[in-house]
Enzyme design. Sequence first.
Site, mmCIF file in Angstrom:
data_model
loop_
_atom_site.group_PDB
_atom_site.id
_atom_site.type_symbol
_atom_site.label_atom_id
_atom_site.label_comp_id
_atom_site.label_asym_id
_atom_site.label_seq_id
_atom_site.Cartn_x
_atom_site.Cartn_y
_atom_site.Cartn_z
ATOM 1 N N HIS A 119 0.718 -1.172 0.066
ATOM 2 C CA HIS A 119 0.084 0.106 -0.160
ATOM 3 C C HIS A 119 1.319 0.859 -0.222
ATOM 4 O O HIS A 119 2.606 1.291 0.529
ATOM 5 C CB HIS A 119 -1.227 0.002 1.193
ATOM 6 N N ASP A 198 -13.517 2.386 7.314
ATOM 7 C CA ASP A 198 -12.699 3.173 6.457
ATOM 8 C C ASP A 198 -13.220 3.928 5.348
ATOM 9 O O ASP A 198 -12.976 5.080 5.077
ATOM 10 C CB ASP A 198 -10.944 2.776 6.199
ATOM 11 N N ARG A 205 -12.897 12.310 5.050
ATOM 12 C CA ARG A 205 -11.785 13.021 5.074
ATOM 13 C C ARG A 205 -11.216 13.579 4.219
ATOM 14 O O ARG A 205 -11.179 15.036 4.252
ATOM 15 C CB ARG A 205 -10.887 12.386 6.100
ATOM 16 N N SER A 220 -6.481 4.141 8.977
ATOM 17 C CA SER A 220 -7.093 4.313 7.669
ATOM 18 C C SER A 220 -6.472 3.187 6.785
ATOM 19 O O SER A 220 -6.962 2.020 6.301
ATOM 20 C CB SER A 220 -6.862 5.701 6.651
ATOM 21 N N LYS A 224 -7.084 -1.704 6.364
ATOM 22 C CA LYS A 224 -7.964 -1.746 5.551
ATOM 23 C C LYS A 224 -7.248 -3.646 5.638
ATOM 24 O O LYS A 224 -7.484 -4.183 4.686
ATOM 25 C CB LYS A 224 -7.986 -1.164 4.324
HETATM 26 N N1 URA Z 1 -3.809 5.823 1.863
HETATM 27 C C1 URA Z 1 -4.826 5.317 3.233
HETATM 28 O O1 URA Z 1 -5.773 4.154 1.941
HETATM 29 N N2 URA Z 1 -5.547 6.098 3.252
HETATM 30 C C2 URA Z 1 -4.661 7.346 3.577
HETATM 31 O O2 URA Z 1 -5.278 7.973 4.707
HETATM 32 C C3 URA Z 1 -4.284 8.256 2.823
HETATM 33 C C4 URA Z 1 -3.488 7.299 2.196
#
Ligand code: URA
Length: 471
Positions: A119, A198, A205, A220, A224
Amino acid sequence: MAYAQYIEKHLLNILYKVKGGNISHTFRKIRLIKKKNMNILEIIAKKKDGLELNKKDIDFFVQGYTQGEITDYQAAALIMAVYIKGMTKEETTNLSLAMSKSGEILDLSKFGKNVVDKHSTGGVGDKVSIVLLPIIASLGIPVAKMSGRGLGHTGGTIDKLESIPGYTTNIEVEEFISDVEKIGISMIGQTMNLAPADKKIYALRDAISCVDSIPLIASSIMSKKIASGANKLVLDVTVGNGAFMKTMEDAKKLSTEMIEIGKLSNLETVCVLTNMNQPLGYTVGNTIEVIEAIKALKGDIAEDLRQVVLELGSYMIKLAGQGENIEKNKQKMIENVKNGKAYNKLLELVQNQNGDISYIENTEKFEKAKYIVPVYAEKEGYIYEINAEGVGKLACKLGAGRIKKEDLIDKTVGIEICKKVSEYVHEGDTLAYIHLNKEDKIKESKSELLNIIKIAEKTKEKEKTILGVIE
Ligand code: URA
């Protein structure tokens, strides 16, 4: 006063509804309403005053908001208070765990004891997943990837993949897992019931300008990733003017928090800190980034993108238990680009998710923006700065990203950069092309981009792309 009026209004509503029904039941309901509202108002007030929330407060908020019992405006107030007052490590951990449990948690154990995920904390021109993950899958390492949409001025992999006609990102859990079993890779959106808290908080947000916050980003991402079922994770923590973390200090803090949350959830996490002081690669947008990613998988790749892909990938291979030596892992990746296996894996992925592979095979088929406008250097010298945040915001304004969460994006628009920082240009050289559909935006966009791409007499020392690795 407002609270008393609220309770009174509900009291009257309930009395009206029960119409002489069981009065103790009525009072129970009133107490319940009072408790719920007391709680969320108290929680908001606590954070507003800079106090620490306990696990119960955080669980109450996450469950209540996910189930629609807490309103968007109450959640927005709390998120804003968190943004301003911050969170302790314990609060961030509790928030991540509560969000990860807000929906299903995938079981990917059938793919072996080391299931690795990737990620990014967000960037401009970040098409890394589209290049990296087919390479990893081509090495026989299963890739079950749930990606996000654009957030703030940064782009999202799912928006980019949806530029490929037919490509489906909205897939049920069973199909997602069976796709990974069948072809070794699936890349989908956050459409399943995974970390739904999330999904709601992320969109909120974005709409209230509360993105660049360490506890909110950490919770966040980690929620996930925990819900996605992998037990190993490589994170691309971007640092610089185009990233949410502007300094190395903040990036390190975010990394250590995410690594610690990972430890508590059996998710071994490695953070690779990468430079986001200029856009990654040469394109910023959706279709144009997909085209750049396809070229990269055929071996024609920008140097900074190449370094990020290889660094992240070599740690993914290591965590998957397929090679301890980082340099050798990079060689394996390079080999699978050279022999075409990585590109073929992209074709397989696209076909399997109903995408039209004729677009991958012939990128000329992609719909283009109506105007592709060159921007010329007004003087000679060295490129001193290409502010990535500025480029990301300009691309958003052209329609490549969203201003409101319900906005539709324009896949064809964006910015194509021709020169990177520290390169020499002559007056009149093409610095960039702006891809846009609105003629009345041409003049303004050109002058904005000329302000973003700064040229100086002296050369600027090249910055490193890989800034560090935290294991
Ligand atoms: N990627 C995400 O999944 N969440 C964030 O808050 C920022 C980048």
